[in-house]
Design a protein around this motif. Structure first.
Motif, PDB file in Angstrom:
ATOM      1  N   ARG A   8       0.880  -1.096  -0.058  1.00 44.29           N
ATOM      2  CA  ARG A   8       0.110   0.093   0.069  1.00 44.29           C
ATOM      3  C   ARG A   8       0.809   1.077  -0.038  1.00 44.29           C
ATOM      4  NH1 ARG A   8      -4.557   0.128   0.298  1.00 44.29           N
ATOM      5  NH2 ARG A   8      -6.244   0.383   2.015  1.00 44.29           N
ATOM      6  N   GLU A  10       1.952   5.018   1.203  1.00 49.02           N
ATOM      7  CA  GLU A  10       1.593   5.613   2.145  1.00 49.02           C
ATOM      8  C   GLU A  10       1.121   6.885   1.920  1.00 49.02           C
ATOM      9  OE1 GLU A  10       5.213   6.111   4.783  1.00 49.02           O
ATOM     10  OE2 GLU A  10       5.618   3.916   4.451  1.00 49.02           O
ATOM     11  N   SER A  11       0.054   7.452   2.679  1.00 47.44           N
ATOM     12  CA  SER A  11      -0.685   8.732   2.638  1.00 47.44           C
ATOM     13  C   SER A  11       0.466   9.948   2.727  1.00 47.44           C
ATOM     14  CB  SER A  11      -1.653   8.679   3.579  1.00 47.44           C
ATOM     15  OG  SER A  11      -2.447   9.763   3.286  1.00 47.44           O
ATOM     16  N   PRO A  12       0.375  10.834   2.064  1.00 45.56           N
ATOM     17  CA  PRO A  12      -0.829  11.160   1.051  1.00 45.56           C
ATOM     18  C   PRO A  12      -0.439  10.791  -0.352  1.00 45.56           C
ATOM     19  CG  PRO A  12       0.695  13.103   1.583  1.00 45.56           C
ATOM     20  CD  PRO A  12       1.282  11.918   2.226  1.00 45.56           C
ATOM     21  N   CYS A  13       0.419   9.922  -0.696  1.00 46.88           N
ATOM     22  CA  CYS A  13       0.337   9.345  -1.870  1.00 46.88           C
ATOM     23  C   CYS A  13      -1.026   8.602  -2.350  1.00 46.88           C
ATOM     24  CB  CYS A  13       1.511   8.266  -2.163  1.00 46.88           C
ATOM     25  SG  CYS A  13       3.246   8.759  -1.828  1.00 46.88           S
ATOM     26  N   SER A  14      -1.214   8.851  -3.662  1.00 49.45           N
ATOM     27  CA  SER A  14      -2.483   7.967  -4.192  1.00 49.45           C
ATOM     28  C   SER A  14      -1.871   6.836  -4.982  1.00 49.45           C
ATOM     29  CB  SER A  14      -3.547   9.031  -5.034  1.00 49.45           C
ATOM     30  OG  SER A  14      -2.650   9.724  -5.911  1.00 49.45           O
ATOM     31  N   CYS A  23       6.187   8.603  -4.412  1.00 53.00           N
ATOM     32  CA  CYS A  23       4.843   8.983  -5.038  1.00 53.00           C
ATOM     33  C   CYS A  23       4.939   9.238  -6.490  1.00 53.00           C
ATOM     34  CB  CYS A  23       4.213  10.117  -4.296  1.00 53.00           C
ATOM     35  SG  CYS A  23       3.791   9.935  -2.326  1.00 53.00           S
ATOM     36  N   CYS A  26      -0.522  12.243  -6.071  1.00 59.74           N
ATOM     37  CA  CYS A  26      -0.845  12.513  -4.787  1.00 59.74           C
ATOM     38  C   CYS A  26      -2.276  12.575  -4.247  1.00 59.74           C
ATOM     39  CB  CYS A  26      -0.199  14.005  -4.257  1.00 59.74           C
ATOM     40  SG  CYS A  26       1.635  14.149  -4.360  1.00 59.74           S
ATOM     41  N   GLU A  27      -2.735  12.572  -2.976  1.00 57.36           N
ATOM     42  CA  GLU A  27      -4.295  12.853  -2.782  1.00 57.36           C
ATOM     43  C   GLU A  27      -4.384  14.478  -2.775  1.00 57.36           C
ATOM     44  OE1 GLU A  27      -4.367  10.985   1.078  1.00 57.36           O
ATOM     45  OE2 GLU A  27      -4.188   8.877   0.362  1.00 57.36           O
ATOM     46  N   CYS A  37       4.871  14.197  -1.714  1.00 56.74           N
ATOM     47  CA  CYS A  37       3.455  14.930  -1.765  1.00 56.74           C
ATOM     48  C   CYS A  37       3.789  16.181  -0.816  1.00 56.74           C
ATOM     49  CB  CYS A  37       2.427  14.161  -1.307  1.00 56.74           C
ATOM     50  SG  CYS A  37       2.071  12.851  -2.764  1.00 56.74           S
TER      51      CYS A  37
END
Length: 190
Positions: A8, A10-14, A23, A26-27, A37
């Motif tokens: 998965r 890691e946030s904030p990577c979409s 990334c 990005c989200e 991001c």
């Protein structure tokens, strides 16, 4: 990962590649800067419609797109969204909030200096009289005539004219205390 197992991002990577922190997108509202991001693009980069930071054009300190600068590197001037070495003829150099910029001359000026209303050359069919562009029909200021370059220049001072012909060689009217005789103004009648 190296074992070929999907991980998965890691946030904030979409979306990402390799490990979960490299990334590729990005989200929202984050933007992509060199695989990370961030909240905004760094100086010298702009945010594309895909939320990816891209470099500004050469000479731009900041920009809003690949073709529109909003601030320039010293000593360049900002004019029409472009960074340039000098202003085009119909604009003059001034400063706004510490940035050297090009601003438009008045509509009658072809060239101006220091302010938009201080003309140094006029558009076609206009004459230049002490920094102001006028229509031919308005004529030059008292004691001047329009030469072939459309510049108002003084009549020959030896003639004593209030107004003179287009060559500046003969008076067409005299100052109140002078007498007019054959294109010359004199102190007494001949």
């Amino acid at each position: 990962d190296q074992a070929g197992v999907c991980q998965r991002c890691e946030s904030p990577c979409s979306t990402c590649v390799g490990n979960g922190t490299n990334c590729t997108a990005c989200e929202s509202p984050k933007v992509l800067v060199d695989g990370a991001c961030k909240d905004s693009c760094p100086m010298g980069q702009y945010n594309t419609q895909h939320r990816v930071c891209q470099p500004c054009p050469d000479g731009c300190l900041s920009c809003t797109s690949a073709s529109t600068c909003s601030a320039c590197e010293t000593p360049l001037l900002l004019g029409g969204g472009q960074c340039r070495e000098s202003c085009p003829d119909w604009q003059f150099e001034t400063e706004l909030d510490g940035q050297r910029i090009c601003k438009a001359c008045d509509s009658s000026c072809w060239k101006c200096f220091g302010s938009g209303s201080n003309c140094t050359a006029c558009r076609k069919s206009l004459i230049l009289d002490d920094g102001v562009c006028k229509h031919w029909t308005d004529g030059c200021s008292e004691g001047k005539y329009a030469n072939e370059e459309r510049l108002c220049v003084p009549c020959d001072p030896a003639l004593g004219c209030k107004a003179c012909n287009r060559q500046g060689t003969a008076c067409t009217s005299c100052l109140e205390e002078k007498f007019f005789w054959k294109g010359v103004c004199s102190d007494a009648c001949p």
